[in-house]
Write an enzyme that holds these catalytic residues in place. Structure first.
Site, mmCIF file in Angstrom:
data_model
loop_
_atom_site.group_PDB
_atom_site.id
_atom_site.type_symbol
_atom_site.label_atom_id
_atom_site.label_comp_id
_atom_site.label_asym_id
_atom_site.label_seq_id
_atom_site.Cartn_x
_atom_site.Cartn_y
_atom_site.Cartn_z
ATOM 1 N N CYS A 7 0.693 -1.102 -0.313
ATOM 2 C CA CYS A 7 0.195 -0.164 -0.250
ATOM 3 C C CYS A 7 0.588 1.417 -0.631
ATOM 4 C CB CYS A 7 -0.869 -0.189 0.763
ATOM 5 S SG CYS A 7 -0.358 0.240 2.727
ATOM 6 N N ASN A 10 2.408 1.775 4.206
ATOM 7 C CA ASN A 10 2.201 0.819 4.783
ATOM 8 C C ASN A 10 2.271 0.387 6.161
ATOM 9 O OD1 ASN A 10 4.859 -1.406 5.548
ATOM 10 N ND2 ASN A 10 3.560 -2.303 4.751
ATOM 11 N N CYS A 12 -1.231 0.894 7.163
ATOM 12 C CA CYS A 12 -2.716 0.642 7.130
ATOM 13 C C CYS A 12 -3.412 -0.733 6.422
ATOM 14 C CB CYS A 12 -3.544 1.916 6.194
ATOM 15 S SG CYS A 12 -3.627 3.241 7.626
ATOM 16 N N ARG A 13 -3.386 -0.470 5.215
ATOM 17 C CA ARG A 13 -3.490 -2.095 4.374
ATOM 18 C C ARG A 13 -2.529 -3.297 4.055
ATOM 19 N NH1 ARG A 13 -4.918 2.074 -0.806
ATOM 20 N NH2 ARG A 13 -3.384 2.948 0.043
ATOM 21 N N SER A 14 -1.580 -2.802 3.856
ATOM 22 C CA SER A 14 -0.776 -3.613 3.764
ATOM 23 C C SER A 14 -0.616 -4.569 4.723
ATOM 24 C CB SER A 14 0.197 -3.673 2.845
ATOM 25 O OG SER A 14 0.735 -2.437 3.666
ATOM 26 N N ASP A 126 -7.963 3.234 0.891
ATOM 27 C CA ASP A 126 -7.084 3.856 2.024
ATOM 28 C C ASP A 126 -7.135 4.754 3.286
ATOM 29 O OD1 ASP A 126 -4.964 5.399 3.783
ATOM 30 O OD2 ASP A 126 -3.910 5.592 1.884
#
Length: 154
Positions: A7, A10, A12-14, A126
Site C-alpha cells: 500500500c 505500509n 494501514c492496508r498492507s 485507504d
C-alpha cells in the site's frame, strides 16, 4: 510461495492484509506453502513505525495482532517475491515506475480482483483520513479478498 502486500505507507492496508493472509494460511494448514508473507509501502515516510493505531485497534477487535514495522518497497522485492499484491491503482502505477524489469510486473496483482462478497469495490480504499467504520470496511475487504487469493494460489 513468497507473497508481499503493498500500500502507500505500509501502516494501514498492507500490514492488515499481511496478517489476514497469514491467519488464513495458518487456519488452512498451508504454512509450508507460504514461507514468507510480508508487506511494504510505496513511500518511506513511516519507515520503522507500527501500523496506524486505529488499524491496530480495529484489527485487534477481530483477533489480528498487527506487529509489522513499516518498510519501503525496494526494487529487489520484485526478484525476492513470487506474488506482489497491490491495494489500488495508484500502487500499481508506482510499482510500474519502480520495477527494475518490465516482465517482473507479471507478479503483481490487485487484491480487489479477488473480492467475492464485495463486487462493487475495484480497490481496497485507504482508510487513513476516514472514520473507524472505514477501517472496519478495509478489514472486511481484506478478509474477503485474502480468502479467495489463497484458494487461487493453490
Amino acid at each position: 510461495m513468497k507473497i508481499l502486500f503493498i500500500c502507500l505507507g505500509n501502516i494501514c492496508r498492507s500490514p492488515l492484509a499481511e496478517e489476514v493472509f497469514r491467519q488464513k494460511v495458518k487456519s488452512t494448514g498451508r504454512v509450508a506453502d507460504f514461507p514468507t508473507i510480508d508487506s511494504a509501502g510505496m513511500i518511506d515516510y513511516h519507515e520503522g513505525e507500527l501500523p496506524d493505531h486505529r488499524m491496530r485497534q480495529q484489527a485487534a477487535a477481530r483477533g489480528y495482532a498487527l506487529t509489522h514495522h513499516s518498510r519501503p518497497m525496494t526494487a529487489e522485492d520484485f526478484r525476492t517475491f513470487d506474488c506482489i499484491v497491490a491495494m489500488d491503482a495508484d500502487n500499481l502505477r508506482r510499482l510500474r515506475e519502480k520495477c527494475p524489469e518490465p516482465e517482473l510486473m507479471n507478479k503483481v496483482v490487485l487484491l480487489s480482483d479477488y473480492l467475492t462478497a464485495h463486487p462493487d469495490f475495484t480497490s481496497i480504499p485507504d482508510p487513513y483520513y476516514g472514520t473507524l467504520a472505514d477501517f472496519d470496511l478495509v478489514i472486511d475487504l481484506c478478509e474477503d479478498a485474502c480468502a479467495h487469493l489463497l484458494t487461487q494460489l493453490s
